[in-house]
Design an enzyme around this catalytic site. Structure first.
Site, mmCIF file in Angstrom:
data_model
loop_
_atom_site.group_PDB
_atom_site.id
_atom_site.type_symbol
_atom_site.label_atom_id
_atom_site.label_comp_id
_atom_site.label_asym_id
_atom_site.label_seq_id
_atom_site.Cartn_x
_atom_site.Cartn_y
_atom_site.Cartn_z
ATOM 1 N N HIS A 1 -3.436 -5.552 2.233
ATOM 2 C CA HIS A 1 -3.154 -5.758 3.646
ATOM 3 C C HIS A 1 -3.781 -7.109 3.977
ATOM 4 O O HIS A 1 -4.077 -7.898 3.104
ATOM 5 C CB HIS A 1 -3.830 -4.672 4.503
ATOM 6 C CG HIS A 1 -3.276 -3.310 4.288
ATOM 7 N ND1 HIS A 1 -2.036 -2.938 4.722
ATOM 8 C CD2 HIS A 1 -3.799 -2.214 3.700
ATOM 9 C CE1 HIS A 1 -1.822 -1.678 4.428
ATOM 10 N NE2 HIS A 1 -2.872 -1.205 3.797
ATOM 11 N N CYS B 1 0.812 -1.217 0.000
ATOM 12 C CA CYS B 1 0.000 0.000 0.000
ATOM 13 C C CYS B 1 0.851 1.276 0.000
ATOM 14 O O CYS B 1 1.442 1.616 -1.015
ATOM 15 C CB CYS B 1 -0.974 -0.069 1.169
ATOM 16 S SG CYS B 1 -2.413 0.970 0.939
ATOM 17 N N ARG C 1 -12.839 6.218 0.013
ATOM 18 C CA ARG C 1 -11.634 5.403 0.070
ATOM 19 C C ARG C 1 -11.975 4.017 -0.475
ATOM 20 O O ARG C 1 -13.142 3.607 -0.443
ATOM 21 C CB ARG C 1 -11.136 5.293 1.521
ATOM 22 C CG ARG C 1 -10.566 6.584 2.061
ATOM 23 C CD ARG C 1 -10.082 6.418 3.477
ATOM 24 N NE ARG C 1 -8.936 5.521 3.595
ATOM 25 C CZ ARG C 1 -7.675 5.876 3.326
ATOM 26 N NH1 ARG C 1 -7.396 7.087 2.914
ATOM 27 N NH2 ARG C 1 -6.698 5.009 3.470
#
Ligand code: GLN
Length: 272
Positions: free
Chosen positions: A222, A100, A137
C-alpha cells in the site's frame, strides 16, 4: 512515424469495496501521469453492478486492498461473474496492479483470520493463509528491490552482496506500507515482484514480495504504491500503450526531485 493520439481506459475494480487503505491514490497518479504524458485517459469504475465485459474494455486494471469481510463479497462476484475475464485480460498482457487483498484473490485460496476458506481465481500458483487472530499482523514501512532489467530504471547491474549503504539512491528501490494478516506462499514456477530489503513482504520469512507475471503485478505495498514510486506508474502506462498500440511512449528524463526525496526519507530511515 505518424503521430497518433493515445487513449487509455483505466479499469478500477470494486472501488467501493476494495479501497480501504488509500489505494485510490494509485488511480489519481495514473490519471495525472497520463495527462502529463499527453495520453487521454478515462477511469472506469467496475463494481458489483457492472458487466464483466468492462474488464476486457480496460487497458490498465487496478484493484486495491480490503478487510476480510469485503474480500468475501468481492470474491463471490469474481468467482461467479468476472474472474474469467480478469484472467483473460492478464493472459493478454493487459497491465494490472493488484494490491494486498486483491493480490490474494489471484492465488488458489485465502484462509482468513477466523479460518474461513475463500477460493481464489487460481490465476497464479500461490496461496495465502492467515495464521489466526492471536498472531501478529504484518504491519509497517516496507522497502523492496526490483529487478533492474525488467523495469530499466536503475543502474544496479548485479545481485551480489550489496552493502546496505550502497542501496541508497538506487532507483531499483520501492517503498510502501504494508498491513496484512495473510501470509502468501509462492509455487515453484512463479516469479516474485521484488525482494524484501526491509519489512515483511509475502510472508515475513522468505524475503519474496508479490508476484510478477506478464504485465501484472501483485504486491502487498500500500502506501499507496504509485505516488511513492512514480517510475512504476510510468511502467504500467508504457506497457499499456505498447500492448494496445504496439508503440513505445518516450519518457524523457524528467525532474522528479520531490518524489525521489520523499522516497529517500524512508530509505534513509531504515537503511542508513
Ligand atoms: N484482509 C487481508 C489480510 O489481512 C488483506 C489486507 C489488505 O488488503 N491490506 O491479509
Amino acid at each position: 512515424m505518424k503521430k497518433i493520439d493515445y487513449y487509455l481506459t483505466i479499469g478500477w475494480l470494486y472501488p467501493d469495496l476494495m479501497s480501504t487503505y488509500g489505494d485510490r491514490g494509485n488511480i489519481i497518479v495514473l490519471s495525472k501521469r497520463c495527462e502529463e504524458l499527453g495520453i487521454k485517459a478515462d477511469v472506469k469504475r467496475i463494481g458489483l453492478e457492472q458487466d464483466k465485459k468492462e474488464i476486457l474494455e480496460s487497458d490498465i486494471l487496478f484493484m486495491g486492498g480490503a478487510q476480510d469481510k469485503q474480500q468475501e463479497i468481492v470474491n463471490k462476484d469474481l468467482l461467479e461473474k468476472k474472474g474469467n475475464n480478469l484472467k483473460s485480460a492478464i493472459e493478454n498482457n493487459v497491465p494490472g496492479l493488484f494490491i494486498c487483498g486483491a493480490y490474494q484473490f489471484l492465488g488458489r485460496y485465502y484462509k482468513t483470520a477466523d479460518g474461513m476458506m475463500i477460493d481464489g481465481l487460481s490465476i497464479f500458483d500461490l496461496y495465502t493463509e492467515n495464521p489466526g487472530i492471536h498472531n501478529n499482523r504484518l504491519i509497517g514501512d516496507i522497502i523492496v528491490r526490483i529487478d533492474d532489467l525488467r523495469f530499466k530504471i536503475n543502474d544496479l547491474k548485479k545481485e551480489g552482496n550489496i552493502h546496505k549503504s550502497n542501496l541508497i539512491n538506487h532507483k531499483s528501490l520501492l517503498v510502501g506500507f504494508e498491513n496484512h494478516g495473510g501470509r502468501t506462499y509462492l509455487g515453484k514456477n512463479i516469479e516474485p515482484f521484488a525482494k524484501v530489503i526491509h519489512g515483511y513482504g509475502n510472508n515475513g520469512g522468505d524475503k519474496t514480495e508479490g508476484i510478477f507475471y506478464k504485465n501484472a503485478i501483485g504486491t502487498y505495498l500500500h502506501g499507496p504504491i504509485l505516488p511513492k514510486n512514480w517510475e512504476l506508474a510510468d511502467f504500467l502506462i508504457q506497457k499499456a500503450i505498447f500492448t494496445k498500440y504496439n508503440r513505445v511512449v518516450e519518457i524523457k528524463d524528467e525532474n522528479h526531485v520531490l518524489e525521489d526525496e520523499a522516497k529517500q526519507v524512508i530509505v534513509r530511515r531504515y537503511l542508513s
